[in-house]
Design a protein around this motif. Structure first.
Motif, PDB file in Angstrom:
ATOM      1  N   GLU A  58       3.105   9.050   3.062  1.00 20.84           N
ATOM      2  CA  GLU A  58       3.117   8.327   1.802  1.00 20.84           C
ATOM      3  C   GLU A  58       1.926   8.689   0.915  1.00 20.84           C
ATOM      4  O   GLU A  58       2.054   8.723  -0.312  1.00 20.84           O
ATOM      5  CB  GLU A  58       3.168   6.818   2.058  1.00 20.84           C
ATOM      6  CG  GLU A  58       4.513   6.350   2.583  1.00 20.84           C
ATOM      7  CD  GLU A  58       5.623   6.544   1.557  1.00 20.84           C
ATOM      8  OE1 GLU A  58       5.917   5.614   0.780  1.00 20.84           O
ATOM      9  OE2 GLU A  58       6.192   7.661   1.520  1.00 20.84           O
ATOM     10  N   LEU A  59       0.772   8.976   1.504  1.00 20.55           N
ATOM     11  CA  LEU A  59      -0.354   9.478   0.718  1.00 20.55           C
ATOM     12  C   LEU A  59       0.024  10.782   0.021  1.00 20.55           C
ATOM     13  O   LEU A  59      -0.270  10.988  -1.164  1.00 20.55           O
ATOM     14  CB  LEU A  59      -1.575   9.698   1.611  1.00 20.55           C
ATOM     15  CG  LEU A  59      -2.374   8.458   1.998  1.00 20.55           C
ATOM     16  CD1 LEU A  59      -3.305   8.769   3.171  1.00 20.55           C
ATOM     17  CD2 LEU A  59      -3.165   7.923   0.815  1.00 20.55           C
ATOM     18  N   GLU A  60       0.695  11.647   0.746  1.00 20.86           N
ATOM     19  CA  GLU A  60       1.116  12.924   0.171  1.00 20.86           C
ATOM     20  C   GLU A  60       2.202  12.710  -0.894  1.00 20.86           C
ATOM     21  O   GLU A  60       2.188  13.359  -1.942  1.00 20.86           O
ATOM     22  CB  GLU A  60       1.622  13.847   1.282  1.00 20.86           C
ATOM     23  CG  GLU A  60       0.509  14.317   2.215  1.00 20.86           C
ATOM     24  CD  GLU A  60       1.010  15.082   3.420  1.00 20.86           C
ATOM     25  OE1 GLU A  60       0.200  15.825   4.027  1.00 20.86           O
ATOM     26  OE2 GLU A  60       2.208  14.935   3.778  1.00 20.86           O
ATOM     27  N   ASP A  93       5.433   2.755  -4.803  1.00 26.14           N
ATOM     28  CA  ASP A  93       5.416   3.284  -6.161  1.00 26.14           C
ATOM     29  C   ASP A  93       4.530   2.465  -7.098  1.00 26.14           C
ATOM     30  O   ASP A  93       3.851   3.019  -7.967  1.00 26.14           O
ATOM     31  CB  ASP A  93       6.842   3.341  -6.715  1.00 26.14           C
ATOM     32  CG  ASP A  93       7.692   4.406  -6.033  1.00 26.14           C
ATOM     33  OD1 ASP A  93       7.115   5.285  -5.359  1.00 26.14           O
ATOM     34  OD2 ASP A  93       8.928   4.359  -6.163  1.00 26.14           O
ATOM     35  N   SER A  94       4.529   1.137  -6.916  1.00 28.05           N
ATOM     36  CA  SER A  94       3.680   0.312  -7.774  1.00 28.05           C
ATOM     37  C   SER A  94       2.201   0.530  -7.458  1.00 28.05           C
ATOM     38  O   SER A  94       1.348   0.436  -8.347  1.00 28.05           O
ATOM     39  CB  SER A  94       4.044  -1.170  -7.637  1.00 28.05           C
ATOM     40  OG  SER A  94       3.830  -1.635  -6.324  1.00 28.05           O
ATOM     41  N   ASP A  95       1.888   0.845  -6.213  1.00 35.56           N
ATOM     42  CA  ASP A  95       0.503   1.150  -5.852  1.00 35.56           C
ATOM     43  C   ASP A  95       0.073   2.461  -6.503  1.00 35.56           C
ATOM     44  O   ASP A  95      -1.064   2.584  -6.976  1.00 35.56           O
ATOM     45  CB  ASP A  95       0.358   1.227  -4.327  1.00 35.56           C
ATOM     46  CG  ASP A  95      -1.090   1.294  -3.872  1.00 35.56           C
ATOM     47  OD1 ASP A  95      -1.960   0.710  -4.543  1.00 35.56           O
ATOM     48  OD2 ASP A  95      -1.360   1.942  -2.842  1.00 35.56           O
ATOM     49  N   LYS A  96       0.963   3.435  -6.540  1.00 33.92           N
ATOM     50  CA  LYS A  96       0.639   4.677  -7.257  1.00 33.92           C
ATOM     51  C   LYS A  96       0.350   4.389  -8.722  1.00 33.92           C
ATOM     52  O   LYS A  96      -0.612   4.924  -9.298  1.00 33.92           O
ATOM     53  CB  LYS A  96       1.776   5.685  -7.147  1.00 33.92           C
ATOM     54  CG  LYS A  96       1.568   6.913  -8.043  1.00 33.92           C
ATOM     55  CD  LYS A  96       2.691   7.901  -7.975  1.00 33.92           C
ATOM     56  CE  LYS A  96       2.607   8.939  -9.101  1.00 33.92           C
ATOM     57  NZ  LYS A  96       1.273   9.509  -9.324  1.00 33.92           N
ATOM     58  N   GLU A  97       1.170   3.530  -9.338  1.00 31.90           N
ATOM     59  CA  GLU A  97       0.992   3.219 -10.752  1.00 31.90           C
ATOM     60  C   GLU A  97      -0.354   2.560 -11.022  1.00 31.90           C
ATOM     61  O   GLU A  97      -1.053   2.911 -11.992  1.00 31.90           O
ATOM     62  CB  GLU A  97       2.126   2.317 -11.237  1.00 31.90           C
ATOM     63  CG  GLU A  97       3.469   3.021 -11.312  1.00 31.90           C
ATOM     64  CD  GLU A  97       4.599   2.080 -11.673  1.00 31.90           C
ATOM     65  OE1 GLU A  97       5.567   2.532 -12.305  1.00 31.90           O
ATOM     66  OE2 GLU A  97       4.524   0.876 -11.318  1.00 31.90           O
ATOM     67  N   ALA A 107      -0.492  -4.913   5.584  1.00 32.55           N
ATOM     68  CA  ALA A 107       0.838  -5.510   5.496  1.00 32.55           C
ATOM     69  C   ALA A 107       1.931  -4.469   5.700  1.00 32.55           C
ATOM     70  O   ALA A 107       2.893  -4.704   6.433  1.00 32.55           O
ATOM     71  CB  ALA A 107       1.014  -6.196   4.145  1.00 32.55           C
ATOM     72  N   ARG A 108       1.786  -3.323   5.043  1.00 39.59           N
ATOM     73  CA  ARG A 108       2.794  -2.267   5.211  1.00 39.59           C
ATOM     74  C   ARG A 108       2.495  -1.408   6.434  1.00 39.59           C
ATOM     75  O   ARG A 108       3.385  -1.106   7.224  1.00 39.59           O
ATOM     76  CB  ARG A 108       2.855  -1.394   3.956  1.00 39.59           C
ATOM     77  CG  ARG A 108       3.984  -0.370   4.017  1.00 39.59           C
ATOM     78  CD  ARG A 108       4.027   0.527   2.810  1.00 39.59           C
ATOM     79  NE  ARG A 108       5.181   1.419   2.878  1.00 39.59           N
ATOM     80  CZ  ARG A 108       5.341   2.494   2.117  1.00 39.59           C
ATOM     81  NH1 ARG A 108       4.432   2.792   1.196  1.00 39.59           N
ATOM     82  NH2 ARG A 108       6.415   3.259   2.246  1.00 39.59           N
ATOM     83  N   PHE A 109       1.249  -1.005   6.590  1.00 38.57           N
ATOM     84  CA  PHE A 109       0.823  -0.204   7.733  1.00 38.57           C
ATOM     85  C   PHE A 109      -0.091  -1.081   8.589  1.00 38.57           C
ATOM     86  O   PHE A 109      -1.154  -1.505   8.124  1.00 38.57           O
ATOM     87  CB  PHE A 109       0.108   1.063   7.258  1.00 38.57           C
ATOM     88  CG  PHE A 109       0.946   1.904   6.330  1.00 38.57           C
ATOM     89  CD1 PHE A 109       1.949   2.721   6.832  1.00 38.57           C
ATOM     90  CD2 PHE A 109       0.768   1.847   4.954  1.00 38.57           C
ATOM     91  CE1 PHE A 109       2.737   3.481   5.972  1.00 38.57           C
ATOM     92  CE2 PHE A 109       1.535   2.601   4.093  1.00 38.57           C
ATOM     93  CZ  PHE A 109       2.530   3.422   4.608  1.00 38.57           C
ATOM     94  N   PRO A 110       0.309  -1.399   9.842  1.00 41.12           N
ATOM     95  CA  PRO A 110      -0.262  -2.547  10.566  1.00 41.12           C
ATOM     96  C   PRO A 110      -1.642  -2.315  11.183  1.00 41.12           C
ATOM     97  O   PRO A 110      -1.820  -2.387  12.404  1.00 41.12           O
ATOM     98  CB  PRO A 110       0.785  -2.807  11.646  1.00 41.12           C
ATOM     99  CG  PRO A 110       1.352  -1.458  11.937  1.00 41.12           C
ATOM    100  CD  PRO A 110       1.396  -0.755  10.616  1.00 41.12           C
ATOM    101  N   LYS A 111      -2.609  -2.083  10.319  1.00 42.12           N
ATOM    102  CA  LYS A 111      -4.008  -2.069  10.754  1.00 42.12           C
ATOM    103  C   LYS A 111      -4.844  -2.417   9.532  1.00 42.12           C
ATOM    104  O   LYS A 111      -5.009  -1.587   8.633  1.00 42.12           O
ATOM    105  CB  LYS A 111      -4.402  -0.722  11.351  1.00 42.12           C
ATOM    106  CG  LYS A 111      -5.758  -0.761  12.081  1.00 42.12           C
ATOM    107  CD  LYS A 111      -6.102   0.579  12.689  1.00 42.12           C
ATOM    108  CE  LYS A 111      -5.341   0.860  13.948  1.00 42.12           C
ATOM    109  NZ  LYS A 111      -5.769   0.003  15.073  1.00 42.12           N
ATOM    110  N   SER A 116       0.814  -1.203   0.000  1.00 40.43           N
ATOM    111  CA  SER A 116       0.000   0.000   0.000  1.00 40.43           C
ATOM    112  C   SER A 116       0.855   1.263   0.000  1.00 40.43           C
ATOM    113  O   SER A 116       1.777   1.425   0.805  1.00 40.43           O
ATOM    114  CB  SER A 116      -0.909   0.002   1.235  1.00 40.43           C
ATOM    115  OG  SER A 116      -1.770   1.114   1.207  1.00 40.43           O
ATOM    116  N   LEU A 117       0.554   2.149  -0.960  1.00 41.54           N
ATOM    117  CA  LEU A 117       1.157   3.471  -1.091  1.00 41.54           C
ATOM    118  C   LEU A 117       2.609   3.449  -1.531  1.00 41.54           C
ATOM    119  O   LEU A 117       3.306   4.462  -1.437  1.00 41.54           O
ATOM    120  CB  LEU A 117       1.009   4.291   0.214  1.00 41.54           C
ATOM    121  CG  LEU A 117      -0.413   4.377   0.791  1.00 41.54           C
ATOM    122  CD1 LEU A 117      -0.442   5.288   2.008  1.00 41.54           C
ATOM    123  CD2 LEU A 117      -1.398   4.861  -0.265  1.00 41.54           C
TER     124      LEU A 117
END
Length: 447
Positions: free
Chosen positions: A186-188, A51-55, A146-150, A48-49
């Motif tokens: 990372e959203l920003e 570079d591949s998620d941005k793509e 997985a990346r941000f634990p919630k 999540s968030l």
């Protein structure tokens, strides 16, 4: 909502080839862990968030726009694509899931639900279907946790169950360089922190339907095609910290030790015994120890604990038994003794989905499965009601709107693994059930 005549709903189908092509096109972003020679025989590592998620987000928004949808994203980066209906003063019926994956994930978990939603909108366009109200697709941010634990954190914010500041301040737990980044940072960074509030009051749904692979072996083992999901078992996630004392491995007798790792290991065995006793589940997926040298016992051991059961009260009993047993192990079964601390990460009570959504899925599954080879001759129903063992964004949407889910078979029950697989035919079958369920629910809207 009452029943409707079958003739009132067109018998449309999602094309297997088109769905498979679009699904695998989306999987070019974050493909990893090749296990075969075909271009589609890879897993995914689209956290999540990253570079591949941005793509893939950019790809989603472009694809949805090409279908004539209104698109936007909110303060949690949740993506929305809305196809207009006859009455656009009505809240949209949403088809939702997620595009993020595990570090060693597959091509279907979450991804199928989002791509099926886009293909449903394409079928509606191709057949010039005017729905009563808007129909849309949502991609929820960081469902996997997985990346941000919630897990399912962004649908939780939308539902008002998780404060947005709590979500924004979550920091990455997967391997990274430097200081762990927060969700907000990372959203920003990738440009997907929207201005619109991530809230069910600002962005209400009429209903939420989620197509998902089963992630278990039941449908395949019983030679069934569709699971009509009536609810989700309860689960809780914890961070457990065991504190002992670091000392020399060669000069400290066993009786003089405060060995945090040994204490933690005994706790894991105890948790497994509790799970067996109650016919539930306990799982530890992350373990760490400090200072982490070969010849020094760790002063601190940390591990995660995932506890699950279909009944809330039994889950609570399992947690209490684990707490008591962990405390006993720390105090009495760790030589000189250790200390244990619990931190709750996720508390997801058992979920019962809405009867109207379930009915729409059942009717659609009956109609779609009735046309399959062997269905009429064997007089066998090829779908069954099910309870999900895994949590999903639908657990949170269920708090604010009518919700249900649809399961498709998973090869050998394998998920969260690069070889995770659902055939193109079964994917399209599930997407066709999704299409029929959405159209039925739309027909039952108040006139």
């Amino acid at each position: 909502m009452g029943s409707i005549e079958q003739a009132a709903v067109p018998s449309l189908r999602v094309d297997a080839t088109q769905l498979a092509e679009s699904l695998h096109e989306s999987c070019q972003f974050g493909a990893a862990h090749r296990y075969g020679k075909l271009s589609t025989e890879t897993g995914m590592a689209r956290l999540s968030l990253d570079d591949s998620d941005k793509e893939v987000r950019d790809w989603f928004m472009k694809t949805a726009t090409s279908l004539g949808c209104k698109t936007f994203f909110d303060q949690m980066g949740n993506l929305f694509a809305i196809r207009a209906g006859r009455r656009n003063d009505l809240a949209p019926i949403m088809m939702g899931s997620h595009l993020d994956t595990q570090p060693t994930g597959g091509r279907y978990d979450g991804i199928l639900g989002v791509l099926a939603g886009l293909n449903v909108l394409k079928v509606l366009n191709d057949n010039n279907v005017e729905t009563e109200g808007p129909i849309g697709v949502v991609n929820w941010t960081n469902e996997e946790g997985a990346r941000f634990p919630k897990m399912a954190v962004s649908s939780g914010v939308w539902a008002g169950a998780i404060p947005i500041e709590t979500a924004w301040e979550l920091r990455e737990v997967t391997p990274h360089e430097g200081k762990p980044k927060s969700m907000k940072e990372e959203l920003e960074r990738i440009g997907y922190k929207g201005e619109r509030a991530a809230s069910h009051t600002d962005n209400p749904f009429a209903a939420h339907f989620e197509l998902h692979i089963e992630q278990g072996p039941i449908l395949e083992d019983e030679k069934l095609k569709i699971g009509v999901v009536e609810g989700v078992q309860a689960f809780k996630w914890f961070d457990i910290t065991v504190r002992g004392r670091d000392s020399h491995a060669g000069t400290t007798p066993l009786y003089a030790r405060k060995d945090a790792v040994l204490s933690a290991a005994r706790m894991l065995v105890a948790a497994n015994a509790v799970a067996k006793k109650h016919n539930g589940l306990t799982t530890t997926g992350i373990i760490s120890a400090e200072p982490g040298t070969v010849n020094t016992m760790a002063h601190t051991a940390k591990f995660t604990l995932d506890v699950r059961h279909v009944r809330n009260e039994t889950l609570d009993a399992m947690v209490k038994e684990c707490e008591a047993e962990f405390q006993r192990i720390a105090a009495e079964d760790s030589e000189q003794g250790c200390e244990v601390e619990w931190s709750l990460l996720v508390d997801s009570p058992a979920v019962q989905f809405h009867k109207d959504c379930i009915a729409a899925v059942e009717e659609s599954a009956s109609e779609v499965c009735a046309s399959l080879p062997g269905a009429s001759s064997s007089n066998k129903k090829l779908w069954i009601p099910m309870i999900s063992g895994a949590g999903h964004d639908s657990c949170y949407t269920n708090l604010r709107c009518s919700t249900s889910m649809i399961f498709t078979p998973t090869r050998q029950g394998i998920s969260h693994n690069p070889t995770e697989y659902c055939s193109a035919e079964d994917c399209a079958l599930g997407a066709s059930v999704l299409l029929g369920a959405v159209l039925r629910y739309d027909k039952r809207r108040p006139q």
